[in-house]
Design a protein around this motif. Structure first.
Motif, PDB file in Angstrom:
ATOM      1  N   PHE A   3       4.065   4.381   4.377  1.00 30.49           N
ATOM      2  CA  PHE A   3       5.094   5.353   4.731  1.00 30.49           C
ATOM      3  C   PHE A   3       5.344   5.286   6.226  1.00 30.49           C
ATOM      4  N   ARG A   4       6.613   5.143   6.586  1.00 25.84           N
ATOM      5  CA  ARG A   4       7.017   5.144   7.996  1.00 25.84           C
ATOM      6  C   ARG A   4       8.197   6.091   8.131  1.00 25.84           C
ATOM      7  N   PRO A   5       8.025   7.211   8.848  1.00 28.20           N
ATOM      8  CA  PRO A   5       9.121   8.166   8.966  1.00 28.20           C
ATOM      9  C   PRO A   5      10.241   7.630   9.851  1.00 28.20           C
ATOM     10  N   ALA A   6      11.445   8.058   9.544  1.00 27.44           N
ATOM     11  CA  ALA A   6      12.580   7.738  10.403  1.00 27.44           C
ATOM     12  C   ALA A   6      12.442   8.585  11.663  1.00 27.44           C
ATOM     13  N   THR A   7      12.376   7.950  12.795  1.00 25.51           N
ATOM     14  CA  THR A   7      12.216   8.682  14.054  1.00 25.51           C
ATOM     15  C   THR A   7      13.435   8.469  14.933  1.00 25.51           C
ATOM     16  N   GLY A  60       0.676   4.003  16.049  1.00 22.60           N
ATOM     17  CA  GLY A  60       0.697   5.020  15.008  1.00 22.60           C
ATOM     18  C   GLY A  60       2.072   5.306  14.449  1.00 22.60           C
ATOM     19  N   HIS A  61       2.679   4.296  13.824  1.00 20.57           N
ATOM     20  CA  HIS A  61       4.031   4.444  13.283  1.00 20.57           C
ATOM     21  C   HIS A  61       4.071   4.519  11.766  1.00 20.57           C
ATOM     22  N   THR A  62       3.025   4.028  11.111  1.00 12.72           N
ATOM     23  CA  THR A  62       3.061   3.874   9.660  1.00 12.72           C
ATOM     24  C   THR A  62       1.738   4.301   9.042  1.00 12.72           C
ATOM     25  N   LEU A  63       1.836   4.980   7.909  1.00 13.85           N
ATOM     26  CA  LEU A  63       0.648   5.312   7.128  1.00 13.85           C
ATOM     27  C   LEU A  63       0.481   4.255   6.047  1.00 13.85           C
ATOM     28  N   HIS A  64      -0.677   3.611   6.032  1.00  7.00           N
ATOM     29  CA  HIS A  64      -0.986   2.615   5.012  1.00  7.00           C
ATOM     30  C   HIS A  64      -2.034   3.119   4.031  1.00  7.00           C
ATOM     31  N   ALA A  65      -2.987   3.919   4.550  1.00  6.61           N
ATOM     32  CA  ALA A  65      -4.112   4.372   3.726  1.00  6.61           C
ATOM     33  C   ALA A  65      -4.712   5.632   4.342  1.00  6.61           C
ATOM     34  N   ALA A  66      -5.567   6.283   3.582  1.00 10.81           N
ATOM     35  CA  ALA A  66      -6.260   7.463   4.089  1.00 10.81           C
ATOM     36  C   ALA A  66      -6.965   7.116   5.398  1.00 10.81           C
ATOM     37  N   LEU A  88      -0.086  13.594  12.795  1.00 16.78           N
ATOM     38  CA  LEU A  88      -0.328  13.928  11.403  1.00 16.78           C
ATOM     39  C   LEU A  88      -1.181  12.812  10.818  1.00 16.78           C
ATOM     40  N   THR A  89      -2.366  13.178  10.325  1.00 19.19           N
ATOM     41  CA  THR A  89      -3.281  12.204   9.732  1.00 19.19           C
ATOM     42  C   THR A  89      -3.314  12.397   8.222  1.00 19.19           C
ATOM     43  N   TRP A  90      -3.189  11.286   7.503  1.00 21.59           N
ATOM     44  CA  TRP A  90      -3.325  11.293   6.043  1.00 21.59           C
ATOM     45  C   TRP A  90      -4.820  11.183   5.766  1.00 21.59           C
ATOM     46  N   THR A  91      -5.460  12.281   5.359  1.00 18.92           N
ATOM     47  CA  THR A  91      -6.914  12.276   5.233  1.00 18.92           C
ATOM     48  C   THR A  91      -7.416  11.893   3.849  1.00 18.92           C
ATOM     49  N   SER A  92      -6.596  12.070   2.802  1.00 20.57           N
ATOM     50  CA  SER A  92      -7.053  11.725   1.457  1.00 20.57           C
ATOM     51  C   SER A  92      -5.881  11.388   0.551  1.00 20.57           C
ATOM     52  N   ASP A  93      -5.951  10.205  -0.069  1.00 18.78           N
ATOM     53  CA  ASP A  93      -4.948   9.825  -1.066  1.00 18.78           C
ATOM     54  C   ASP A  93      -5.138  10.640  -2.338  1.00 18.78           C
ATOM     55  N   VAL A  94      -6.359  10.668  -2.829  1.00 16.17           N
ATOM     56  CA  VAL A  94      -6.670  11.323  -4.101  1.00 16.17           C
ATOM     57  C   VAL A  94      -6.324  12.805  -4.066  1.00 16.17           C
ATOM     58  N   HIS A  95      -6.683  13.459  -2.969  1.00 18.58           N
ATOM     59  CA  HIS A  95      -6.502  14.904  -2.877  1.00 18.58           C
ATOM     60  C   HIS A  95      -5.210  15.301  -2.168  1.00 18.58           C
ATOM     61  N   ARG A  96      -4.423  14.301  -1.742  1.00 17.35           N
ATOM     62  CA  ARG A  96      -3.128  14.529  -1.073  1.00 17.35           C
ATOM     63  C   ARG A  96      -3.271  15.526   0.077  1.00 17.35           C
ATOM     64  N   GLN A  97      -4.156  15.189   1.006  1.00 15.85           N
ATOM     65  CA  GLN A  97      -4.437  16.079   2.115  1.00 15.85           C
ATOM     66  C   GLN A  97      -4.179  15.411   3.454  1.00 15.85           C
ATOM     67  N   GLY A  98      -3.856  16.271   4.433  1.00 15.38           N
ATOM     68  CA  GLY A  98      -3.604  15.796   5.779  1.00 15.38           C
ATOM     69  C   GLY A  98      -4.111  16.772   6.808  1.00 15.38           C
ATOM     70  N   LEU A 129       5.945  13.568   2.533  1.00 11.25           N
ATOM     71  CA  LEU A 129       4.741  12.896   2.036  1.00 11.25           C
ATOM     72  C   LEU A 129       4.163  13.552   0.794  1.00 11.25           C
ATOM     73  N   ARG A 130       4.692  14.702   0.418  1.00 12.06           N
ATOM     74  CA  ARG A 130       4.259  15.436  -0.782  1.00 12.06           C
ATOM     75  C   ARG A 130       2.761  15.764  -0.744  1.00 12.06           C
TER      76      ARG A 130
END
Length: 190
Positions: A3-7, A60-66, A88-98, A129-130
């Motif tokens: 995921f890469r947000p439009a900036t 820090g432009h793209t989220l690839h993994a937790a 904004l850090t994506w901390t968990s894929d499984v639990h959808r947390q940041g 990112l839901r």
């Protein structure tokens, strides 16, 4: 993912954009200050340490993994002056947390910029990112940062008493959080 947000991301008064080489002087002004570093894990940074920090932030432009983090330079829309940074850090894929974080130049405290930028990060996390849950963590004596999270409608979930040895002392940590349904309610939705 990825995921890469439009900036840049827009708010009423701010732009959250990618970091650039030209941000070094403004970032140095922020990260070299004792009053900025007081409640963070690091001491005031040297010029070389700020350069290394900037190089990391520029990736820090793209989220690839937790564990990946999106880093944003926070600039005033009218003047393009860099006043802080947030992430904004994506901390968990499984639990959808940041997790959100922010650091601002004390010359710009008291204007609501941290709240405005952090609100935009919550919007990005929940709407694009839901994410299910987003937290903010801080040293318990950092009352200004706690007020920012409270203004966002995040609830204080925990106080971890003397859970970390930082800068030669035991420090306590506060954890604030918001769920996706609480975010929707804050917008006047369901």
């Amino acid at each position: 993912m990825p995921f890469r947000p439009a900036t840049p991301l827009h708010t009423e008064r701010l732009l959250l954009r990618q970091f650039e080489e030209g941000d070094l002087a403004a970032l140095t002004e922020i990260q070299s200050r004792q009053d900025v570093a007081r409640w963070l894990y690091w001491e005031p940074r040297s010029a070389e340490e700020v350069r290394e920090s900037l190089e990391w932030k520029m990736t820090g432009h793209t989220l690839h993994a937790a564990g990946d983090t999106l880093s944003f330079a926070v600039v005033l829309r009218e003047t393009r002056e860099l006043v802080g940074d947030c992430n904004l850090t994506w901390t968990s894929d499984v639990h959808r947390q940041g997790e959100i974080g922010y650091v601002f130049n004390p010359r710009h405290h008291g204007h609501g910029y941290a709240t405005e930028a952090a609100r935009r990060l919550l919007e990005l996390g929940f709407q694009e990112l839901r994410m299910h849950r987003i937290i903010g963590r801080l040293e318990s004596r950092n009352t200004a940062s706690a007020r920012v999270l409270e203004r966002l409608g995040m609830r204080r979930e925990a106080e971890l008493v003397e859970n970390e040895w930082v800068k030669g002392e035991w420090q306590s940590e506060l954890v604030y959080a918001m769920l996706d349904r609480e975010w929707e309610q804050s917008l006047g939705g369901a």
